[in-house]
Design a protein around this motif. Structure first.
Motif, mmCIF file in Angstrom:
data_model
loop_
_atom_site.group_PDB
_atom_site.id
_atom_site.type_symbol
_atom_site.label_atom_id
_atom_site.label_comp_id
_atom_site.label_asym_id
_atom_site.label_seq_id
_atom_site.Cartn_x
_atom_site.Cartn_y
_atom_site.Cartn_z
ATOM 1 N N HIS A 1 11.135 3.098 -6.514
ATOM 2 C CA HIS A 1 12.477 2.700 -6.962
ATOM 3 C C HIS A 1 12.945 3.628 -8.061
ATOM 4 N N GLY A 2 14.239 3.663 -8.208
ATOM 5 C CA GLY A 2 14.845 4.533 -9.199
ATOM 6 C C GLY A 2 14.943 3.887 -10.563
ATOM 7 N N SER A 3 15.556 4.598 -11.455
ATOM 8 C CA SER A 3 15.916 4.136 -12.791
ATOM 9 C C SER A 3 17.247 4.806 -13.088
ATOM 10 N N ASN A 4 17.846 4.502 -14.211
ATOM 11 C CA ASN A 4 19.138 5.131 -14.513
ATOM 12 C C ASN A 4 19.035 6.653 -14.453
ATOM 13 N N GLN A 5 18.040 7.209 -15.125
ATOM 14 C CA GLN A 5 17.913 8.664 -15.193
ATOM 15 C C GLN A 5 17.490 9.248 -13.849
ATOM 16 N N LEU A 6 16.536 8.607 -13.168
ATOM 17 C CA LEU A 6 16.065 9.124 -11.884
ATOM 18 C C LEU A 6 17.158 9.031 -10.820
ATOM 19 N N TYR B 1 13.915 4.580 -2.641
ATOM 20 C CA TYR B 1 13.753 5.851 -1.968
ATOM 21 C C TYR B 1 12.473 5.834 -1.150
ATOM 22 N N LYS B 2 12.446 6.680 -0.113
ATOM 23 C CA LYS B 2 11.231 6.857 0.683
ATOM 24 C C LYS B 2 10.994 8.350 0.830
ATOM 25 N N ILE B 3 9.761 8.745 0.581
ATOM 26 C CA ILE B 3 9.377 10.148 0.681
ATOM 27 C C ILE B 3 8.173 10.243 1.610
ATOM 28 N N LYS B 4 8.168 11.260 2.457
ATOM 29 C CA LYS B 4 7.007 11.520 3.312
ATOM 30 C C LYS B 4 6.207 12.619 2.638
ATOM 31 N N THR B 5 4.989 12.277 2.219
ATOM 32 C CA THR B 5 4.165 13.232 1.487
ATOM 33 C C THR B 5 3.618 14.298 2.435
ATOM 34 N N MET C 1 8.942 15.233 1.529
ATOM 35 C CA MET C 1 10.304 15.239 2.036
ATOM 36 C C MET C 1 10.964 13.886 1.766
ATOM 37 N N LEU C 2 12.078 13.914 1.035
ATOM 38 C CA LEU C 2 12.860 12.701 0.840
ATOM 39 C C LEU C 2 13.494 12.357 2.177
ATOM 40 N N ILE C 3 13.155 11.166 2.708
ATOM 41 C CA ILE C 3 13.650 10.814 4.042
ATOM 42 C C ILE C 3 14.614 9.634 4.032
ATOM 43 N N GLU C 4 14.708 8.930 2.896
ATOM 44 C CA GLU C 4 15.599 7.770 2.880
ATOM 45 C C GLU C 4 16.017 7.429 1.462
ATOM 46 N N LYS C 5 17.301 7.078 1.311
ATOM 47 C CA LYS C 5 17.856 6.563 0.052
ATOM 48 C C LYS C 5 18.549 5.257 0.382
ATOM 49 N N THR C 6 18.187 4.186 -0.336
ATOM 50 C CA THR C 6 18.791 2.881 -0.089
ATOM 51 C C THR C 6 19.372 2.351 -1.390
ATOM 52 N N PRO C 7 20.688 2.189 -1.461
ATOM 53 C CA PRO C 7 21.270 1.647 -2.688
ATOM 54 C C PRO C 7 20.922 0.170 -2.843
ATOM 55 N N ALA D 1 0.824 -1.211 0.000
ATOM 56 C CA ALA D 1 0.000 0.000 0.000
ATOM 57 C C ALA D 1 0.855 1.258 0.000
ATOM 58 N N ASN D 2 2.093 1.144 0.429
ATOM 59 C CA ASN D 2 2.925 2.349 0.510
ATOM 60 C C ASN D 2 3.976 2.408 -0.595
ATOM 61 N N PHE D 3 3.788 1.652 -1.683
ATOM 62 C CA PHE D 3 4.724 1.703 -2.803
ATOM 63 C C PHE D 3 4.111 2.560 -3.908
ATOM 64 N N PHE D 4 4.822 3.609 -4.320
ATOM 65 C CA PHE D 4 4.339 4.519 -5.351
ATOM 66 C C PHE D 4 4.913 4.111 -6.695
ATOM 67 N N ARG D 5 4.041 4.009 -7.686
ATOM 68 C CA ARG D 5 4.470 3.659 -9.046
ATOM 69 C C ARG D 5 4.199 4.831 -9.991
ATOM 70 N N PHE D 6 5.200 5.177 -10.769
ATOM 71 C CA PHE D 6 5.033 6.167 -11.823
ATOM 72 C C PHE D 6 4.513 5.403 -13.040
#
Length: 105
Positions: free
Chosen positions: A62-67, A49-53, A36-42, A21-26
Motif C-alpha cells: 500500500h501507498g502513503s502520501n509521499q509514496l 499496488y502490485k509488483i511482479k518481482t 514490474m509494476l503491474i497494477e495500481k488500485t486507488p 503471503a504476497n503482501f510486502f511491508r516496508f
C-alpha cells in the motif's frame, strides 16, 4: 412450520494471526522491492499496488502520501525499484520516506 436449531458457538482457546503471503511491508529503513509494476488500485484512504518481482512473485503493497505522490507519475507496466530510505518525525507521527527508481531498457 420449520423449526431452526440454534447451535451454541464457543470462543476459541487461542487466536493465530493470519497474514497474506504476497503482501510486502516496508518495515525497516533499507527494505526495498523491485520488479514490474503491474497494477495500481486507488483506495479511499490509500492506494494499493502490485509488483511482479524478478523472482516471479506478485507482491502487493500500500501507498502513503509521499509514496503515492511518487508513484502517480507511472503507468503500469513499468520497471520500478522502491526503497524505504528514511523516517521523518512530523506533527502527526513518524513518516516513512521512499526513493523510487525507474528501470530503463
Amino acid at each position: 412450520m420449520t423449526q431452526t436449531r440454534q447451535t451454541q458457538i464457543r470462543q476459541p482457546k487461542q487466536w493465530t494471526k493470519v497474514e497474506s503471503a504476497n503482501f510486502f511491508r516496508f518495515e525497516k529503513v533499507g527494505d526495498s522491492i523491485a520488479g514490474m509494476l503491474i497494477e495500481k488500485t486507488p483506495g479511499t484512504k490509500m492506494n494499493f499496488y502490485k509488483i511482479k518481482t524478478f523472482e516471479g512473485e506478485e507482491k502487493k503493497f500500500h501507498g502513503s502520501n509521499q509514496l503515492d505522490d511518487l508513484l502517480c507519475q507511472f503507468t503500469p507496466p513499468c520497471y520500478l525499484k522502491i526503497t524505504f530510505a528514511d523516517e521523518m518525525e512530523t506533527a502527526m507521527g513518524t513518516m516513512k520516506l521512499f526513493e523510487v527508481e525507474k528501470g530503463e531498457n
